[in-house]
Design a protein around this motif. Structure first.
Motif, mmCIF file in Angstrom:
data_model
loop_
_atom_site.group_PDB
_atom_site.id
_atom_site.type_symbol
_atom_site.label_atom_id
_atom_site.label_comp_id
_atom_site.label_asym_id
_atom_site.label_seq_id
_atom_site.Cartn_x
_atom_site.Cartn_y
_atom_site.Cartn_z
ATOM 1 N N LEU A 252 4.437 40.592 31.075
ATOM 2 C CA LEU A 252 3.774 40.949 32.333
ATOM 3 C C LEU A 252 2.472 41.702 32.080
ATOM 4 O O LEU A 252 1.448 41.445 32.741
ATOM 5 C CB LEU A 252 4.715 41.817 33.183
ATOM 6 C CG LEU A 252 5.871 41.110 33.876
ATOM 7 C CD1 LEU A 252 6.821 42.130 34.501
ATOM 8 C CD2 LEU A 252 5.357 40.156 34.953
ATOM 9 N N THR A 253 2.505 42.624 31.131
ATOM 10 C CA THR A 253 1.298 43.400 30.807
ATOM 11 C C THR A 253 0.157 42.494 30.382
ATOM 12 O O THR A 253 -0.976 42.618 30.877
ATOM 13 C CB THR A 253 1.601 44.418 29.693
ATOM 14 O OG1 THR A 253 2.636 45.304 30.119
ATOM 15 C CG2 THR A 253 0.362 45.223 29.336
ATOM 16 N N MET A 254 0.447 41.576 29.468
ATOM 17 C CA MET A 254 -0.615 40.712 28.948
ATOM 18 C C MET A 254 -1.089 39.697 29.979
ATOM 19 O O MET A 254 -2.274 39.340 30.004
ATOM 20 C CB MET A 254 -0.138 40.012 27.672
ATOM 21 C CG MET A 254 -0.008 40.942 26.474
ATOM 22 S SD MET A 254 -1.457 42.015 26.232
ATOM 23 C CE MET A 254 -2.787 40.817 26.131
ATOM 24 N N VAL A 255 -0.206 39.217 30.836
ATOM 25 C CA VAL A 255 -0.632 38.297 31.897
ATOM 26 C C VAL A 255 -1.624 38.995 32.822
ATOM 27 O O VAL A 255 -2.693 38.450 33.153
ATOM 28 C CB VAL A 255 0.586 37.775 32.690
ATOM 29 C CG1 VAL A 255 0.135 37.106 33.992
ATOM 30 C CG2 VAL A 255 1.376 36.777 31.854
ATOM 31 N N LEU A 256 -1.291 40.207 33.235
ATOM 32 C CA LEU A 256 -2.160 40.932 34.173
ATOM 33 C C LEU A 256 -3.462 41.374 33.512
ATOM 34 O O LEU A 256 -4.548 41.249 34.117
ATOM 35 C CB LEU A 256 -1.411 42.140 34.735
ATOM 36 C CG LEU A 256 -0.252 41.804 35.676
ATOM 37 C CD1 LEU A 256 0.562 43.046 36.002
ATOM 38 C CD2 LEU A 256 -0.763 41.161 36.964
ATOM 39 N N LEU B 5 -1.588 39.844 19.249
ATOM 40 C CA LEU B 5 -0.196 40.300 19.182
ATOM 41 C C LEU B 5 0.703 39.406 20.025
ATOM 42 O O LEU B 5 1.783 38.988 19.590
ATOM 43 C CB LEU B 5 -0.130 41.743 19.666
ATOM 44 C CG LEU B 5 1.184 42.515 19.650
ATOM 45 C CD1 LEU B 5 0.871 44.007 19.608
ATOM 46 C CD2 LEU B 5 2.035 42.231 20.871
ATOM 47 N N TRP B 6 0.245 39.109 21.246
ATOM 48 C CA TRP B 6 1.039 38.341 22.207
ATOM 49 C C TRP B 6 1.317 36.926 21.703
ATOM 50 O O TRP B 6 2.420 36.397 21.868
ATOM 51 C CB TRP B 6 0.283 38.317 23.533
ATOM 52 C CG TRP B 6 1.058 37.771 24.698
ATOM 53 C CD1 TRP B 6 2.411 37.802 24.887
ATOM 54 C CD2 TRP B 6 0.509 37.132 25.853
ATOM 55 N NE1 TRP B 6 2.750 37.235 26.081
ATOM 56 C CE2 TRP B 6 1.594 36.814 26.709
ATOM 57 C CE3 TRP B 6 -0.775 36.816 26.257
ATOM 58 C CZ2 TRP B 6 1.417 36.172 27.944
ATOM 59 C CZ3 TRP B 6 -0.951 36.195 27.491
ATOM 60 C CH2 TRP B 6 0.129 35.867 28.316
ATOM 61 N N HIS C 180 2.267 42.368 15.048
ATOM 62 C CA HIS C 180 2.701 43.348 16.038
ATOM 63 C C HIS C 180 2.039 44.710 15.812
ATOM 64 O O HIS C 180 2.020 45.536 16.728
ATOM 65 C CB HIS C 180 4.224 43.481 16.017
ATOM 66 C CG HIS C 180 4.831 43.383 17.383
ATOM 67 N ND1 HIS C 180 4.776 42.237 18.144
ATOM 68 C CD2 HIS C 180 5.487 44.293 18.155
ATOM 69 C CE1 HIS C 180 5.372 42.446 19.306
ATOM 70 N NE2 HIS C 180 5.805 43.692 19.338
ATOM 71 N N HIS C 181 1.533 44.932 14.618
ATOM 72 C CA HIS C 181 0.835 46.193 14.357
ATOM 73 C C HIS C 181 -0.533 46.246 15.029
ATOM 74 O O HIS C 181 -1.204 47.285 14.988
ATOM 75 C CB HIS C 181 0.692 46.416 12.848
ATOM 76 C CG HIS C 181 1.989 46.746 12.173
ATOM 77 N ND1 HIS C 181 2.873 45.767 11.772
ATOM 78 C CD2 HIS C 181 2.564 47.930 11.854
ATOM 79 C CE1 HIS C 181 3.929 46.344 11.217
ATOM 80 N NE2 HIS C 181 3.776 47.656 11.262
#
Length: 701
Positions: free
Chosen positions: A208-212, A256-257, A276-277
């Motif tokens: 959700l964070t990356m979509v927004l 990352l995503w 992921h880092h």
């Protein structure tokens, strides 16, 4: 004051604060908060020490950190009662939350979702929709006349403001993103959650964070392009929003995503692990993008994550004393470590293991199979050798090495033995999914020796592919365990071998025991903050935040305020970097002091365990590596044979086996492949039996 009474007071206090935090999130996007509450509160809080950022610190950061600190005290008080038996009256009191834990969604993109999880998911999505909807509700007010004042068209102004509001809505997701990955945090246990069980929330919030944020960035780029302001992409404002920092943060987040999707994570785990880092770049440039004042809204989750991450860093700096290993012919390894008596943990806990000779950077989670009550000076983990890392470990243990350098983080697990409230426990496992149930059975072995404890009946349904896998049942007993320890348990084992129609005995394959020669520098495992770890964690949270306030108060009063006079014209980037450094210094200083104090205090006990000699199977001391073998039998260890019934050539009828169980309260635990857990969840959620209480044990790290 009685600890239960104190816990009740704390529980009500934390509930009130939690509801207050929820109310603030609901009010945040409204005009009432922006035009009335915020100016009124800010006017009273602005000072030469904290400037205009005092509002966000008080409203958004302080309440959450207060909950975390008080939650640590709440868990510390609860730990005193952890060894007491669960009474029947207590069982009735906990019956209603058990109903909320029943699965209501089984198959789908979200996996197995309980009623409580679905309720919180619906509430969070409602909050997100409310936030975005409240902002977008202002679109009709953006008329052509208003847009003309900025020299643009109405639709362009609406696009610009929509981009801003989408970003503000994404901040809601970011504020909750780091709570599930703070493994040792007190917030999750207070809510009855574990870090390993909450990873799915981190995954949902991450998407959700990356979509927004992606939509936020794309909309702004389109706006700049259509209004001839594409040069804004290169803007790094001195005292306002820094666009370049936002773009770098977004690129880091996208990198990352991209590696988090299931197919990439399963097939290219190392790529997933290393990319992921990029969260460090994402968070750092996010702070530079929006400024430290706005960051205080999303800071609490990341602040608690930083404390947890630094404590894990301190714990992982030293090599632990590895005593022995059991190598099973089914490519399963049990590692046995020395530990201090002060290190306690509950069944189904996990521990992260690093073997520098394989990879200095990779940490892998494994189930803790030992029991801290039954085995006071040892801790064991079970590893199924399937991937590249674990296969290399299997080869190393097969090469008769004398010593293996190992570092650990953890263990992490539930705050209580909640499964004891049931009359019967049904454990359904597939393959290596049996490992968390080993720790439960060992806990029940210990409790069976206490006369005042009521022990539930145990039914273990294990599904294996080959006869070789049956040797995993040998791990139900500790390496030095006695067959008589099972005599007090009502244990029934139903083992199913699906790929073979009859026992297959291969005398060339043996169970091997490997004993290691440790170095004097190897230390027994110990709780990083000692036996009173929750109390120390609360002290670190509170003292580090106080130290942070003192540091930034000094910086603001004697460096920033003489130049800026609270006009918000001082460099955003410099303020952000100074605040980040102040946070890091505060956490490092307080956490290091707490760890150093506990190391000194419990050094004597550590030395006693450290000097313990490794014992060979015949009981004689031996400081050299020892390799012992015994022939593989077609059945499990003789001590388990009477309780075990083995079925060849088919899968179990889970519906029949579960519904035939007797008891007013039956706990049904499932661990293993996703399809198996979904099948068991479907049976328990069918509504045909009211006494079934399902729990999925899934390690998604």
């Amino acid at each position: 004051m009685d600890s239960r009474f104190a816990r009740a007071i704390l529980r009500h206090l934390l509930t009130v604060i939690f509801l207050g935090i929820c109310m603030m999130w609901i009010m945040a996007p409204t005009n009432t908060y922006k035009q009335k509450w915020k100016p009124a509160i800010s006017k009273k809080l602005v000072s030469t020490y904290f400037g205009t950022r005092a509002l966000n610190m008080l409203v958004w950061t302080f309440p959450v950190l207060f909950v975390a600190a008080m939650g640590s005290l709440y868990l510390h008080l609860g730990k005193k009662n952890s060894n007491q038996n669960v009474s029947q009256s207590d069982d009735g009191r906990k019956r209603w939350p058990a109903l909320w834990r029943r699965p209501v969604l089984v198959k789908g993109p979200l996996g197995v979702v309980s009623g409580m999880e679905l309720a919180f998911l619906v509430m969070f999505m409602a909050l997100l929709a409310w936030t975005l909807g409240t902002y977008l509700h202002r679109l009709p007010t953006l008329t052509a006349k208003v847009a003309a004042a900025d020299g643009i068209k109405a639709w362009q102004l609406k696009l610009e403001m929509s981009a801003l509001w989408i970003g503000l809505s994404g901040n809601v997701c970011l504020a909750f993103l780091f709570y599930p990955v703070a493994r040792g945090s007190s917030v999750l246990p207070v809510l009855g959650l574990t870090s390993e069980g909450s990873i799915k929330y981190h995954i949902w919030l991450g998407h959700l964070t990356m979509v927004l944020f992606t939509a936020h960035g794309v909309c702004f780029v389109v706006f700049w392009a259509v209004t001839g302001q594409i040069s804004q992409m290169l803007k790094w404002s001195y005292s306002d929003i820094s666009n370049v920092a936002g773009e770098i943060a977004l690129l880091g987040g996208l990198g990352l995503w991209a590696a988090t999707f299931p197919r990439i994570r399963r097939n290219f785990f190392e790529l997933f692990f290393y990319t992921h880092h990029l969260y460090i770049i994402f968070v750092f440039f996010f702070v530079l993008h929006v400024g430290i004042g706005f960051t205080f809204i999303a800071l609490p989750g990341f602040y608690l994550f930083m404390i947890d991450r630094y404590l894990r860093f301190l714990q992982s700096r030293s090599s632990v004393r590895l005593l022995s290993a059991r190598v099973l012919p089914c490519h399963v390894v049990e590692l046995n470590f020395a530990k201090s008596h002060g290190l306690t943990y509950n069944p189904t806990s996990i521990m992260f293991v690093n073997v520098p000779s394989i990879s200095k950077l990779q940490w892998h989670p494994f189930t803790v199979s030992s029991n801290s009550n039954l085995e006071a000076d040892k801790l064991s983990v079970i590893i199924k050798c399937e991937g590249n890392w674990s296969t290399k470990l299997d080869r190393m243990l097969s090469s008769s090495i004398e010593r293996l350098d190992v570092s650990i983080e953890g263990p992490y697990g539930p705050a209580s033995n909640h499964f004891l409230r049931h009359d019967t426990i049904v454990m359904v496992s597939g393959g290596s999914g049996i490992t968390p149930f080993i720790s439960i059975i060992r806990e029940l072995i210990f409790r069976s020796k206490l006369s005042e404890c009521k022990i539930p009946d145990i039914i273990l349904i294990s599904i294996f592919k080959r006869s070789l896998d049956l040797t995993m049942l040998d791990l139900l007993l500790p390496m030095t365990g006695s067959p008589s320890e099972l005599s007090n348990l009502k244990l029934q084992i139903e083992a199913y071998v699906t790929k073979e129609n009859e026992p297959a005995t291969d005398n060339s394959k043996r169970v091997r025991s490997v004993w290691f020669k440790p170095l004097p520098t190897d230390k027994p495992m110990a709780a990083i903050l000692g036996p009173n770890s929750w109390l120390w964690l609360g002290a670190i949270i509170s003292s580090s935040f106080i130290m942070f306030l003192i540091l930034i108060g000094i910086i603001n009063r004697f460096y920033i305020y003489p130049k800026d006079h609270n006009k918000n014209e001082f460099s955003n980037s410099i303020q952000a970097v100074m605040n980040i450094l102040a946070i890091c210094v505060s956490i490092a200083a307080t956490a290091s002091a707490a760890v150093f104090w506990n190391k000194r205090r419990y050094a004597r006990e550590a030395m006693q365990v450290k000097n313990m000699e490794a014992q060979t199977p015949d009981g004689s001391p031996n400081m050299m590596a020892y390799n012992g073998e015994r022939e593989l039998e077609s059945l499990p260890h003789q001590s388990l044979a009477e309780a075990t019934k083995i079925h060849y050539g088919g899968r179990p009828d889970l519906r029949r086996l579960i519904f035939e169980c007797k008891g007013a309260s039956i706990g049904v635990l499932a661990s293993g492949p996703t399809t198996l857990r979904h099948d068991v969840a479907t049976i328990c959620s069918s509504g045909l039996a009211d006494n079934l209480h399902f729990e999925s044990i899934s390690f998604s790290w």
